[in-house]
Design an enzyme around this catalytic site. Sequence first.
Site, PDB file in Angstrom:
ATOM      1  N   GLU A 275      -6.545  48.816  40.483  1.00  8.14           N
ATOM      2  CA  GLU A 275      -6.641  48.727  39.516  1.00  8.14           C
ATOM      3  C   GLU A 275      -8.312  47.452  39.121  1.00  8.14           C
ATOM      4  O   GLU A 275      -8.635  47.213  39.351  1.00  8.14           O
ATOM      5  CB  GLU A 275      -6.364  47.007  38.644  1.00  8.14           C
ATOM      6  CG  GLU A 275      -4.470  47.379  38.444  1.00  8.14           C
ATOM      7  CD  GLU A 275      -3.587  46.477  37.676  1.00  8.14           C
ATOM      8  OE1 GLU A 275      -4.317  45.205  37.989  1.00  8.14           O
ATOM      9  OE2 GLU A 275      -2.826  46.930  37.141  1.00  8.14           O
ATOM     10  N   ASP A 354       5.899  45.809  37.508  1.00  2.37           N
ATOM     11  CA  ASP A 354       4.951  44.836  36.832  1.00  2.37           C
ATOM     12  C   ASP A 354       5.221  44.177  35.844  1.00  2.37           C
ATOM     13  O   ASP A 354       5.398  44.063  34.925  1.00  2.37           O
ATOM     14  CB  ASP A 354       3.594  45.633  36.033  1.00  2.37           C
ATOM     15  CG  ASP A 354       2.536  45.001  36.461  1.00  2.37           C
ATOM     16  OD1 ASP A 354       3.142  43.421  36.552  1.00  2.37           O
ATOM     17  OD2 ASP A 354       1.463  44.962  35.240  1.00  2.37           O
ATOM     18  N   GLU A 382       3.128  37.521  30.249  1.00  2.00           N
ATOM     19  CA  GLU A 382       2.469  37.846  29.769  1.00  2.00           C
ATOM     20  C   GLU A 382       3.739  38.778  28.788  1.00  2.00           C
ATOM     21  O   GLU A 382       3.210  38.771  27.628  1.00  2.00           O
ATOM     22  CB  GLU A 382       1.745  38.544  31.118  1.00  2.00           C
ATOM     23  CG  GLU A 382       0.867  40.191  30.565  1.00  2.00           C
ATOM     24  CD  GLU A 382       0.627  41.117  31.687  1.00  2.00           C
ATOM     25  OE1 GLU A 382       0.511  40.424  33.300  1.00  2.00           O
ATOM     26  OE2 GLU A 382      -0.270  41.612  31.682  1.00  2.00           O
TER      27      GLU A 382
HETATM   28  O1  GCW Z   1      -0.479  42.737  35.213  1.00  2.34           O
HETATM   29  C1  GCW Z   1      -0.943  42.966  35.638  1.00  2.34           C
HETATM   30  C2  GCW Z   1      -1.970  42.411  34.379  1.00  2.34           C
HETATM   31  C3  GCW Z   1      -2.725  42.046  35.267  1.00  2.34           C
HETATM   32  C4  GCW Z   1      -3.168  41.769  36.511  1.00  2.34           C
HETATM   33  C5  GCW Z   1      -2.224  42.474  37.676  1.00  2.34           C
HETATM   34  C6  GCW Z   1      -2.122  42.142  39.154  1.00  2.34           C
HETATM   35  C7  GCW Z   1      -4.268  40.328  37.180  1.00  2.34           C
HETATM   36  O2  GCW Z   1      -1.779  42.999  33.358  1.00  2.34           O
HETATM   37  O3  GCW Z   1      -3.854  40.913  34.539  1.00  2.34           O
HETATM   38  O4  GCW Z   1      -4.149  41.405  37.376  1.00  2.34           O
HETATM   39  O5  GCW Z   1      -0.588  42.727  36.933  1.00  2.34           O
HETATM   40  O6  GCW Z   1      -0.906  41.251  39.306  1.00  2.34           O
HETATM   41  O7  GCW Z   1      -2.583  41.947  39.361  1.00  2.34           O
END
Ligand code: GCW
Length: 667
Positions: A275, A354, A382
């Site tokens: 990311e 995720d 989240e």
């Molecule tokens: O779930 C995703 C999130 C990001 C997060 C990433 C991660 C900290 O949307 O906000 O970044 O995972 O785990 O690195």
Amino acid sequence: MMNWGKAWLNYKKIDGMEETKLLDEIYYYWEDPIIVNAAAELETALTKMQEISVTSRRIEKGEEAKLPSGVILQVEESSSLDKEGYRITREENKIFIEGKEPTGVLYGAFHLIRLIGCGESIERLAIEEAPSNPNRMLNHWDNIDGSIERGYAGKSIFFDKENILLNDRTRDYARLCASVGINGVVINNVNVRGAATRLITKEYLPQLKKMADIFHGYGIKLFLSLNFAAPMEIGGLTLADPLDSQVITWWKGAFKEIYEYIPDFGGFLVKADSEGRPGPFTYHRTHAEGANMLAEIIKPYGGIIVWRCFVYNCKQDWRDRLTDRAKAGYDNFMPLDGKFNDNVILQIKNGPMDFQVREPVSPLLGGLRHTNQILEVQVTQEYTGQQRHVCYLIPMWEEVLKFKTYCGEKADTVADIVSGRTFYQTNCGMAGVANIGNDENWTGHDLAAANWYGFGRISWDTTLTAEEIAKEWILMTFSDDERVIENITGILMNSWPAYEKYTSPLGIGWMVNPGHHYGPNVDGYEYDRWGTYHRADCKGIGVERGQAGTGYTLQYHEPNASMYEKIETCPEELLLFFHYISYTHKLKSGKTLIQHIYDTHFEGVEDVEEMIKKWKALEGSIDSDAFERVTLRLKEQLSNSKDWRDIVNSYFYRKSGIADGKNRTIY
Ligand code: GCW
């Protein structure tokens, strides 16, 4: 009115303790900040729980024999106990809490407090405990400006406007963590940007030292997230290649300085090549080369490098039916098994995607055999209601921990693997992405504190059940009134299933608005601009991940691989994760898939209505402020769950053209 800032350590009078004169003095003969804190905690707790005055004092070793009564804290270095373990025994009017090291005594003190707080008898005591997992960590995604990535409970308690915060909350945070056995915390976001890159420099180290000292008193090690490109961003170098000698020299200097300030600094958490974060891939180096470079430098200081396996290509084209994000973690890290130094730990999210409301267990757990592993779960909600919805997550983690990987060893569950039992590892454990902020009640939603409490408890003892943990938390937080216990347990235990019902069905995931990830949006997923991640069309929905599809099922050991491969044996709650299924396919219940989608979305809303009934019945039996706060959130949850129901159902009605068999209005 209760002091919500103390959460479950908001000690209150316990009936039936009146005659217990033996608990009015605490003695210790080992001068150590951790022991002093353990004594102070007992003093506060026992004063409030018994409504008598309790004192604590230091005695000489041997003196305890002459004392008539009291709680005696002992450190026996030669004891056979685990280094963080403890023993609690009773001899007539004396209770002994023994540890091999001071932290054991601290954990024992909190255990005794919990027993009393939960109304258990302390007449006879013969308790011996050791943690299931060596590392029990919280990861905060706090930014240095005070905001929190995916935070739903206010701002950071650690940072504000590029400054470190140190106040009463720092200590209360440490007390709460220690009371449930958490022994390591990473205070800054894994996405390390801007000024946060400088946390490892003299600009911040004096303040961080003060924080580490407070944490030390509660058996907690301070960790930081690190920016792999720091040698460039703050070191003036032109590259961050892990094999470059200038880069190595730069890191050596940085680590030396950190340990000069904080000798018991825990180490670093690293998110690399994911990311948008920098990492070894830029220099055509492997993750093992990247992690080992840092691990070698930190080793002499006793530190560890926790390296995240959340590595995937977020620009991937989802229309290509062979590429599969679920496969990325395994594809990236399995070839490196055995290549990491012994003070590197790979941190693996519980599922391959995720933190969705339902995912299979990551195949890296059970795949990796020669690498230290930490299981990462998301305490912050989240994708599970963002602390506006109640969603008690311990039942989910309990399932993950019990999952049999069939890795070929006798001890083959996820709990076995991450505790180190399976492959004889000592650097392993669990990490939870924290759900707290500076809100008065720490977690925004009062009931979300059960997830913080529960993360600590289940990572300390992976054999505890979600229900046992819920009851403890309710007793410590609210009251011992039977209806309070029954109704809140009912709400908590039904909350994850309810959330799952009215959100995304059978393991398909997402269906949330891009960016903030809140609220229903079936095609909404920021990393799939074609809206195809769920593969829904007019005939069916689901991702074919068997051999005829992406081949993801092959990442599991047998018999799991075959179980997921076949529609008949694939656990139904994960059916759409593993297979493309037609809307008219009959499920085990006899219902068609489309009818299941409609029904569960209606049921989920009804479940929330039931929760509201249970909660309303508690008016007057619990603290009125907490009652009001949760009432408001439940109201919002009800209205949001209806949105979810209507948007998801109407989407599938339009796609499939199949009417609801029960003739309800589908908007
Ligand atoms: O779930 C995703 C999130 C990001 C997060 C990433 C991660 C900290 O949307 O906000 O970044 O995972 O785990 O690195």
